[in-house]
Write a protein that holds these residues in place. Structure first.
Motif, PDB file in Angstrom:
ATOM      1  N   ILE A 149       1.155  -1.143  -0.070  1.00  0.00           N
ATOM      2  CA  ILE A 149      -0.149   0.095  -0.006  1.00  0.00           C
ATOM      3  C   ILE A 149       0.880   1.423   0.034  1.00  0.00           C
ATOM      4  O   ILE A 149       0.603   2.114  -0.681  1.00  0.00           O
ATOM      5  N   LEU A 150       1.844   1.085   0.756  1.00  0.00           N
ATOM      6  CA  LEU A 150       2.646   2.568   0.888  1.00  0.00           C
ATOM      7  C   LEU A 150       3.337   2.704  -0.580  1.00  0.00           C
ATOM      8  O   LEU A 150       3.535   3.862  -0.951  1.00  0.00           O
ATOM      9  N   GLU A 151       3.686   1.511  -1.101  1.00  0.00           N
ATOM     10  CA  GLU A 151       4.417   1.631  -2.537  1.00  0.00           C
ATOM     11  C   GLU A 151       3.408   2.318  -3.702  1.00  0.00           C
ATOM     12  O   GLU A 151       3.643   3.281  -4.496  1.00  0.00           O
ATOM     13  N   GLN A 156       8.209   6.840  -5.296  1.00  0.00           N
ATOM     14  CA  GLN A 156       9.342   6.408  -4.737  1.00  0.00           C
ATOM     15  C   GLN A 156      10.013   7.674  -4.161  1.00  0.00           C
ATOM     16  O   GLN A 156      10.688   7.346  -3.232  1.00  0.00           O
ATOM     17  N   GLU A 157      10.203   8.625  -4.890  1.00  0.00           N
ATOM     18  CA  GLU A 157      11.062   9.970  -4.687  1.00  0.00           C
ATOM     19  C   GLU A 157      10.432  10.310  -3.307  1.00  0.00           C
ATOM     20  O   GLU A 157      11.303  10.611  -2.237  1.00  0.00           O
ATOM     21  N   PHE A 158       9.301  10.481  -3.123  1.00  0.00           N
ATOM     22  CA  PHE A 158       8.727  10.938  -1.607  1.00  0.00           C
ATOM     23  C   PHE A 158       9.169   9.670  -0.640  1.00  0.00           C
ATOM     24  O   PHE A 158       9.553  10.162   0.704  1.00  0.00           O
ATOM     25  N   SER A 163      10.895   9.908   5.363  1.00  0.00           N
ATOM     26  CA  SER A 163      10.800   8.674   6.161  1.00  0.00           C
ATOM     27  C   SER A 163       9.837   8.675   7.434  1.00  0.00           C
ATOM     28  O   SER A 163       9.154   7.939   7.708  1.00  0.00           O
ATOM     29  N   ALA A 164       9.652   9.937   7.977  1.00  0.00           N
ATOM     30  CA  ALA A 164       9.019  10.298   8.882  1.00  0.00           C
ATOM     31  C   ALA A 164       7.340  10.236   8.640  1.00  0.00           C
ATOM     32  O   ALA A 164       6.720   9.526   9.126  1.00  0.00           O
ATOM     33  N   THR A 165       7.148  10.687   7.421  1.00  0.00           N
ATOM     34  CA  THR A 165       5.565  10.729   7.171  1.00  0.00           C
ATOM     35  C   THR A 165       5.496   9.159   6.682  1.00  0.00           C
ATOM     36  O   THR A 165       4.239   8.595   7.057  1.00  0.00           O
ATOM     37  N   ILE A 166       6.257   8.338   5.956  1.00  0.00           N
ATOM     38  CA  ILE A 166       6.178   7.075   5.535  1.00  0.00           C
ATOM     39  C   ILE A 166       5.928   6.255   7.015  1.00  0.00           C
ATOM     40  O   ILE A 166       4.818   5.312   6.871  1.00  0.00           O
ATOM     41  N   ALA A 167       6.626   6.490   7.894  1.00  0.00           N
ATOM     42  CA  ALA A 167       6.339   5.642   9.211  1.00  0.00           C
ATOM     43  C   ALA A 167       5.387   5.860   9.896  1.00  0.00           C
ATOM     44  O   ALA A 167       4.630   5.031  10.264  1.00  0.00           O
ATOM     45  N   LYS A 168       4.886   7.249   9.728  1.00  0.00           N
ATOM     46  CA  LYS A 168       3.503   7.642  10.629  1.00  0.00           C
ATOM     47  C   LYS A 168       2.352   6.885   9.909  1.00  0.00           C
ATOM     48  O   LYS A 168       1.194   6.289  10.294  1.00  0.00           O
ATOM     49  N   LEU A 243      -0.470  14.537   1.839  1.00  0.00           N
ATOM     50  CA  LEU A 243       0.887  14.159   2.729  1.00  0.00           C
ATOM     51  C   LEU A 243       2.149  14.450   1.733  1.00  0.00           C
ATOM     52  O   LEU A 243       3.034  14.800   2.361  1.00  0.00           O
ATOM     53  N   GLU A 244       1.990  14.125   0.544  1.00  0.00           N
ATOM     54  CA  GLU A 244       2.925  14.282  -0.207  1.00  0.00           C
ATOM     55  C   GLU A 244       3.174  15.517  -0.784  1.00  0.00           C
ATOM     56  O   GLU A 244       4.480  16.034  -1.091  1.00  0.00           O
TER      57      GLU A 244
END
Length: 259
Positions: A149-151, A156-158, A163-168, A243-244
């Motif tokens: 889902i994250l992908e 990919q650039e974001f 990484s903080a937003t992706i972790a959240k 978010l992006e």
């Protein structure tokens, strides 16, 4: 606010901004919760009384294992407005939240003022895709879905840059109640709003992610083409465009709501 009882079920609701300002109601995407809107709140709450809630099946709200529908999710939003004594509100929903917004603007347009439909679709097939996902979540929980889902949700650039937003977002996905998620998947699977949305008369802004594989630009354009006078804005983002591209999203919605 504490957890509120809405139609006999618990819903997590948060309110920011002046009590006498126009109301803006926010609705989260599939697999997230009300904290997905955190980047927008500082600016939006200056001009609006911002009400956000964990959608049914998500966050700290009810996740009862029973059939859900987009209509049910829309009725939840109306019940929240009623509970808070709000006669009319602006709406901003992303993905699933945008699907709920389409239903509301079609069936309860007088309760809404301006409507933002972000990174969403009027029909989301094929059914087999949703059935496979529902079966997987019911059997194995959310863990196996998080990385794919994250992908899809972020370029990919974001993903490499923030990484903080992706972790959240990963944490939001991981902690979404599996049964609530599965039942919301079924609601999306069964939805077809392509014809009903032609009756919408509210001012509408459709936000499109230029590289969104989940609800591609064509899906957003179909909505815009179906609603008389609808505006569009395209952002350099994938699915969770707020978010992006938080600054661009925040400004585009604010400009539309205050037009």
């Amino acid at each position: 606010m504490p957890i509120e009882t809405i139609r006999g079920e618990p819903f997590n609701i948060r309110i920011d901004g002046p009590t006498d300002a126009p109301v803006l109601l926010l609705s989260n995407s599939l697999g997230t919760n009300l904290s997905m809107w955190d980047p927008q709140i500082p600016e939006w709450s200056k001009a609006f009384r911002v009400v956000r809630y964990d959608s049914r099946g998500h966050g700290q709200s009810t996740a009862a294992d029973k059939p859900y529908s987009i209509a049910m999710l829309g009725e939840d939003a109306l019940a929240i407005l009623d509970h808070l004594g709000i006669a009319k509100a602006h709406w901003c929903g992303l993905s699933k939240g945008g699907m709920v917004g389409q239903w509301l603007a079609t069936h309860a347009g007088k309760r809404l003022d301006r409507v933002v439909l972000a990174n969403t679709g009027a029909r989301m097939g094929p059914p087999d895709l949703w059935n496979t996902r529902i079966k997987s979540v019911r059997a194995n929980g959310m863990a196996g879905l998080v990385q794919p889902i994250l992908e899809r949700w972020f370029s990919q650039e974001f993903r490499e840059r923030d990484s903080a937003t992706i972790a959240k977002v990963s944490d939001m996905l991981s902690t979404t109640p599996p049964l609530g998620y599965a039942n919301c998947c079924a609601a999306i699977r069964d939805m077809d709003q392509r014809e009903p949305i032609r009756a919408i008369t509210n001012p509408v802004l459709v936000v499109i992610g230029k590289v969104d594989p989940a609800t591609p630009p064509a899906a957003g354009q179909l909505i815009a083409d179906s609603i008389h006078g609808a505006q569009t804005v395209e952002l350099d983002a994938a699915h969770l465009s707020n978010l992006e591209q938080p600054a661009a999203f925040t400004t585009a919605v604010l400009d539309f709501l205050q037009a």
